[in-house]
Design a protein around this motif. Structure first.
Motif, PDB file in Angstrom:
ATOM      1  N   LEU A  12     -94.772 -33.581   5.221  1.00 54.50           N
ATOM      2  CA  LEU A  12     -96.030 -33.310   4.525  1.00 54.50           C
ATOM      3  C   LEU A  12     -96.341 -31.815   4.553  1.00 54.50           C
ATOM      4  CD1 LEU A  12     -98.567 -34.318   3.090  1.00 54.50           C
ATOM      5  CD2 LEU A  12     -99.585 -34.712   5.357  1.00 54.50           C
ATOM      6  N   THR A  13     -96.106 -31.185   5.680  1.00 54.00           N
ATOM      7  CA  THR A  13     -96.351 -29.744   5.797  1.00 54.00           C
ATOM      8  C   THR A  13     -95.509 -28.962   4.793  1.00 54.00           C
ATOM      9  OG1 THR A  13     -96.894 -29.951   8.138  1.00 54.00           O
ATOM     10  CG2 THR A  13     -96.243 -27.774   7.381  1.00 54.00           C
ATOM     11  N   HIS A  14     -94.242 -29.309   4.672  1.00 61.31           N
ATOM     12  CA  HIS A  14     -93.364 -28.614   3.722  1.00 61.31           C
ATOM     13  C   HIS A  14     -93.875 -28.763   2.290  1.00 61.31           C
ATOM     14  CE1 HIS A  14     -90.452 -27.566   6.716  1.00 61.31           C
ATOM     15  NE2 HIS A  14     -90.211 -28.826   7.034  1.00 61.31           N
ATOM     16  N   ALA A  15     -94.284 -29.962   1.921  1.00 64.16           N
ATOM     17  CA  ALA A  15     -94.792 -30.202   0.566  1.00 64.16           C
ATOM     18  C   ALA A  15     -96.095 -29.448   0.322  1.00 64.16           C
ATOM     19  CB  ALA A  15     -94.992 -31.701   0.343  1.00 64.16           C
ATOM     20  N   LEU A  16     -96.988 -29.443   1.292  1.00 63.35           N
ATOM     21  CA  LEU A  16     -98.272 -28.759   1.127  1.00 63.35           C
ATOM     22  C   LEU A  16     -98.121 -27.246   1.045  1.00 63.35           C
ATOM     23  CD1 LEU A  16    -100.493 -30.891   3.540  1.00 63.35           C
ATOM     24  CD2 LEU A  16    -100.568 -30.865   1.039  1.00 63.35           C
ATOM     25  N   VAL A  17     -97.178 -26.696   1.793  1.00 62.39           N
ATOM     26  CA  VAL A  17     -96.929 -25.249   1.710  1.00 62.39           C
ATOM     27  C   VAL A  17     -96.494 -24.880   0.296  1.00 62.39           C
ATOM     28  CG1 VAL A  17     -95.349 -23.410   2.449  1.00 62.39           C
ATOM     29  CG2 VAL A  17     -96.466 -24.844   4.153  1.00 62.39           C
ATOM     30  N   MET A  18     -95.554 -25.642  -0.270  1.00 60.60           N
ATOM     31  CA  MET A  18     -95.089 -25.321  -1.615  1.00 60.60           C
ATOM     32  C   MET A  18     -96.168 -25.573  -2.655  1.00 60.60           C
ATOM     33  SD  MET A  18     -92.444 -23.747  -1.313  1.00 60.60           S
ATOM     34  CE  MET A  18     -92.418 -23.383  -3.028  1.00 60.60           C
ATOM     35  N   TYR A  19     -96.962 -26.607  -2.478  1.00 61.44           N
ATOM     36  CA  TYR A  19     -98.074 -26.841  -3.399  1.00 61.44           C
ATOM     37  C   TYR A  19     -98.972 -25.605  -3.431  1.00 61.44           C
ATOM     38  CZ  TYR A  19    -102.526 -28.312  -5.267  1.00 61.44           C
ATOM     39  OH  TYR A  19    -103.672 -28.371  -6.005  1.00 61.44           O
ATOM     40  N   SER A  20     -99.336 -25.129  -2.260  1.00 58.02           N
ATOM     41  CA  SER A  20    -100.245 -23.984  -2.167  1.00 58.02           C
ATOM     42  C   SER A  20     -99.637 -22.727  -2.766  1.00 58.02           C
ATOM     43  CB  SER A  20    -100.625 -23.734  -0.703  1.00 58.02           C
ATOM     44  OG  SER A  20    -101.270 -24.859  -0.160  1.00 58.02           O
ATOM     45  N   VAL A  21     -98.409 -22.423  -2.405  1.00 57.81           N
ATOM     46  CA  VAL A  21     -97.756 -21.198  -2.876  1.00 57.81           C
ATOM     47  C   VAL A  21     -97.589 -21.202  -4.395  1.00 57.81           C
ATOM     48  CG1 VAL A  21     -95.566 -19.916  -2.838  1.00 57.81           C
ATOM     49  CG2 VAL A  21     -96.582 -20.715  -0.691  1.00 57.81           C
ATOM     50  N   VAL A  22     -97.048 -22.272  -4.944  1.00 60.92           N
ATOM     51  CA  VAL A  22     -96.759 -22.311  -6.376  1.00 60.92           C
ATOM     52  C   VAL A  22     -98.037 -22.483  -7.201  1.00 60.92           C
ATOM     53  CG1 VAL A  22     -95.402 -23.447  -8.181  1.00 60.92           C
ATOM     54  CG2 VAL A  22     -94.419 -23.093  -5.922  1.00 60.92           C
ATOM     55  N   THR A  23     -99.015 -23.193  -6.668  1.00 63.67           N
ATOM     56  CA  THR A  23    -100.281 -23.319  -7.391  1.00 63.67           C
ATOM     57  C   THR A  23    -100.977 -21.964  -7.478  1.00 63.67           C
ATOM     58  OG1 THR A  23    -100.514 -25.624  -6.753  1.00 63.67           O
ATOM     59  CG2 THR A  23    -102.506 -24.495  -7.476  1.00 63.67           C
ATOM     60  N   VAL A  24    -100.972 -21.199  -6.399  1.00 62.80           N
ATOM     61  CA  VAL A  24    -101.556 -19.852  -6.444  1.00 62.80           C
ATOM     62  C   VAL A  24    -100.789 -18.993  -7.450  1.00 62.80           C
ATOM     63  CG1 VAL A  24    -101.915 -17.725  -5.126  1.00 62.80           C
ATOM     64  CG2 VAL A  24    -102.599 -19.921  -4.153  1.00 62.80           C
ATOM     65  N   ALA A  25     -99.470 -19.109  -7.474  1.00 62.53           N
ATOM     66  CA  ALA A  25     -98.672 -18.366  -8.460  1.00 62.53           C
ATOM     67  C   ALA A  25     -99.011 -18.810  -9.883  1.00 62.53           C
ATOM     68  CB  ALA A  25     -97.180 -18.556  -8.189  1.00 62.53           C
ATOM     69  N   SER A  26     -99.372 -20.079 -10.055  1.00 68.80           N
ATOM     70  CA  SER A  26     -99.706 -20.579 -11.396  1.00 68.80           C
ATOM     71  C   SER A  26    -101.000 -19.974 -11.926  1.00 68.80           C
ATOM     72  CB  SER A  26     -99.797 -22.108 -11.404  1.00 68.80           C
ATOM     73  OG  SER A  26    -100.993 -22.554 -10.810  1.00 68.80           O
ATOM     74  N   TRP A  27    -101.819 -19.421 -11.062  1.00 70.65           N
ATOM     75  CA  TRP A  27    -103.038 -18.753 -11.528  1.00 70.65           C
ATOM     76  C   TRP A  27    -102.682 -17.544 -12.382  1.00 70.65           C
ATOM     77  CZ3 TRP A  27    -105.839 -18.404  -6.132  1.00 70.65           C
ATOM     78  CH2 TRP A  27    -106.163 -19.689  -5.708  1.00 70.65           C
ATOM     79  N   ARG A  28    -101.545 -16.948 -12.089  1.00 69.63           N
ATOM     80  CA  ARG A  28    -101.114 -15.766 -12.841  1.00 69.63           C
ATOM     81  C   ARG A  28    -100.094 -16.102 -13.918  1.00 69.63           C
ATOM     82  NH1 ARG A  28     -99.932  -9.701 -11.346  1.00 69.63           N
ATOM     83  NH2 ARG A  28     -98.887  -9.223 -13.283  1.00 69.63           N
ATOM     84  N   TYR A  29     -99.183 -17.020 -13.606  1.00 70.54           N
ATOM     85  CA  TYR A  29     -98.094 -17.357 -14.524  1.00 70.54           C
ATOM     86  C   TYR A  29     -98.349 -18.729 -15.143  1.00 70.54           C
ATOM     87  CZ  TYR A  29     -95.960 -13.561 -11.958  1.00 70.54           C
ATOM     88  OH  TYR A  29     -95.721 -12.338 -11.369  1.00 70.54           O
ATOM     89  N   GLU A  30     -98.725 -18.749 -16.414  1.00 70.88           N
ATOM     90  CA  GLU A  30     -99.072 -19.998 -17.094  1.00 70.88           C
ATOM     91  C   GLU A  30     -97.886 -20.954 -17.236  1.00 70.88           C
ATOM     92  OE1 GLU A  30    -101.192 -19.363 -20.725  1.00 70.88           O
ATOM     93  OE2 GLU A  30    -102.652 -18.050 -19.747  1.00 70.88           O
ATOM     94  N   ARG A  31     -96.676 -20.421 -17.138  1.00 70.66           N
ATOM     95  CA  ARG A  31     -95.481 -21.280 -17.246  1.00 70.66           C
ATOM     96  C   ARG A  31     -95.349 -22.220 -16.065  1.00 70.66           C
ATOM     97  NH1 ARG A  31     -90.306 -18.441 -19.688  1.00 70.66           N
ATOM     98  NH2 ARG A  31     -89.599 -20.402 -18.856  1.00 70.66           N
ATOM     99  N   LEU A  32     -96.057 -21.934 -14.984  1.00 73.09           N
ATOM    100  CA  LEU A  32     -96.017 -22.802 -13.806  1.00 73.09           C
ATOM    101  C   LEU A  32     -97.094 -23.879 -13.940  1.00 73.09           C
ATOM    102  CD1 LEU A  32     -95.459 -20.180 -10.960  1.00 73.09           C
ATOM    103  CD2 LEU A  32     -93.800 -21.754 -11.954  1.00 73.09           C
ATOM    104  N   THR A  33     -96.782 -24.853 -14.757  1.00 69.95           N
ATOM    105  CA  THR A  33     -97.694 -25.970 -14.994  1.00 69.95           C
ATOM    106  C   THR A  33     -97.673 -26.912 -13.783  1.00 69.95           C
ATOM    107  OG1 THR A  33     -95.958 -27.271 -16.030  1.00 69.95           O
ATOM    108  CG2 THR A  33     -97.276 -25.838 -17.486  1.00 69.95           C
ATOM    109  N   PRO A  34     -98.597 -27.852 -13.711  1.00 70.67           N
ATOM    110  CA  PRO A  34     -98.588 -28.808 -12.596  1.00 70.67           C
ATOM    111  C   PRO A  34     -97.248 -29.541 -12.430  1.00 70.67           C
ATOM    112  CG  PRO A  34    -100.687 -28.915 -13.704  1.00 70.67           C
ATOM    113  CD  PRO A  34     -99.802 -28.001 -14.531  1.00 70.67           C
ATOM    114  N   SER A  35     -96.546 -29.775 -13.512  1.00 68.11           N
ATOM    115  CA  SER A  35     -95.234 -30.431 -13.409  1.00 68.11           C
ATOM    116  C   SER A  35     -94.253 -29.573 -12.613  1.00 68.11           C
ATOM    117  CB  SER A  35     -94.647 -30.683 -14.795  1.00 68.11           C
ATOM    118  OG  SER A  35     -95.478 -31.535 -15.527  1.00 68.11           O
TER     119      SER A  35
END
Length: 166
Positions: free
Chosen positions: A5-28
């Motif tokens: 769970l920790t591994h998944a949550l870390v990546m969720y947080s990192v990539v979601t924050v990156a998606s604030w800047r890069y629109e290509r990083l959709t929820p999928s």
């Protein structure tokens, strides 16, 4: 399980924050990165299909633990990449690799009685890097901390999306 769970949550947080800047990083694609973070733990398949059974069926030495190294994870990332349409492969490759790398990096921080981690970079090297021993894979506090961070990131993302929508 708190470790996975920790591994998944870390990546969720990192990539979601990156998606604030890069629109290509959709929820999928955030989900793709989270799946990448789970790749090294595919070694848990040994609970259902032990290594010795695969070894006897194939007739060659075999161990599921190889998936929990840089080499085994790289092969799994490449397999995952070729399973998606061509136009997404670069993004999927990057995100799966990022997820797997973050998993291996976080595992290098685990407590180990010897003071050294396993050969994370196998097959490139057999070196067992020293580990600072921050946490056990059974500790719950890393999942609580990353869950809190992920919750804050989720709330911020939701606010950003509602402020953009007319």
């Amino acid at each position: 399980m708190p470790d996975l769970l920790t591994h998944a949550l870390v990546m969720y947080s990192v990539v979601t924050v990156a998606s604030w800047r890069y629109e290509r990083l959709t929820p999928s694609f955030v989900t793709v990165a989270m799946m990448g973070a789970m790749i090294p733990d595919l070694t848990k398949i040994r609970l259902v299909l032990p290594s010795y059974r695969v070894e006897s069926a194939l007739g060659v030495p075999f161990d599921w633990f190889a998936l929990h190294t840089a080499g085994g994870s790289a092969i799994a990332v490449l397999i995952g990449t070729v399973l998606v349409p061509r136009e997404y492969r670069t993004r999927v490759l990057s995100l799966l690799a990022l997820g797997a790398a973050s998993h291996l990096l976080l595992d290098a921080l685990l407590v180990n009685p010897s003071g050294h981690s396993y050969a994370i970079l196998w097959p490139l090297t057999q070196y067992h890097p020293p580990t600072p021993g921050f946490y056990l894979s059974t500790d719950r506090w890393p999942a609580i901390v990353t869950g809190t961070i992920a919750g804050a990131v989720w709330a911020r993302t939701r606010r950003l999306r509602t402020s953009r929508d007319p």
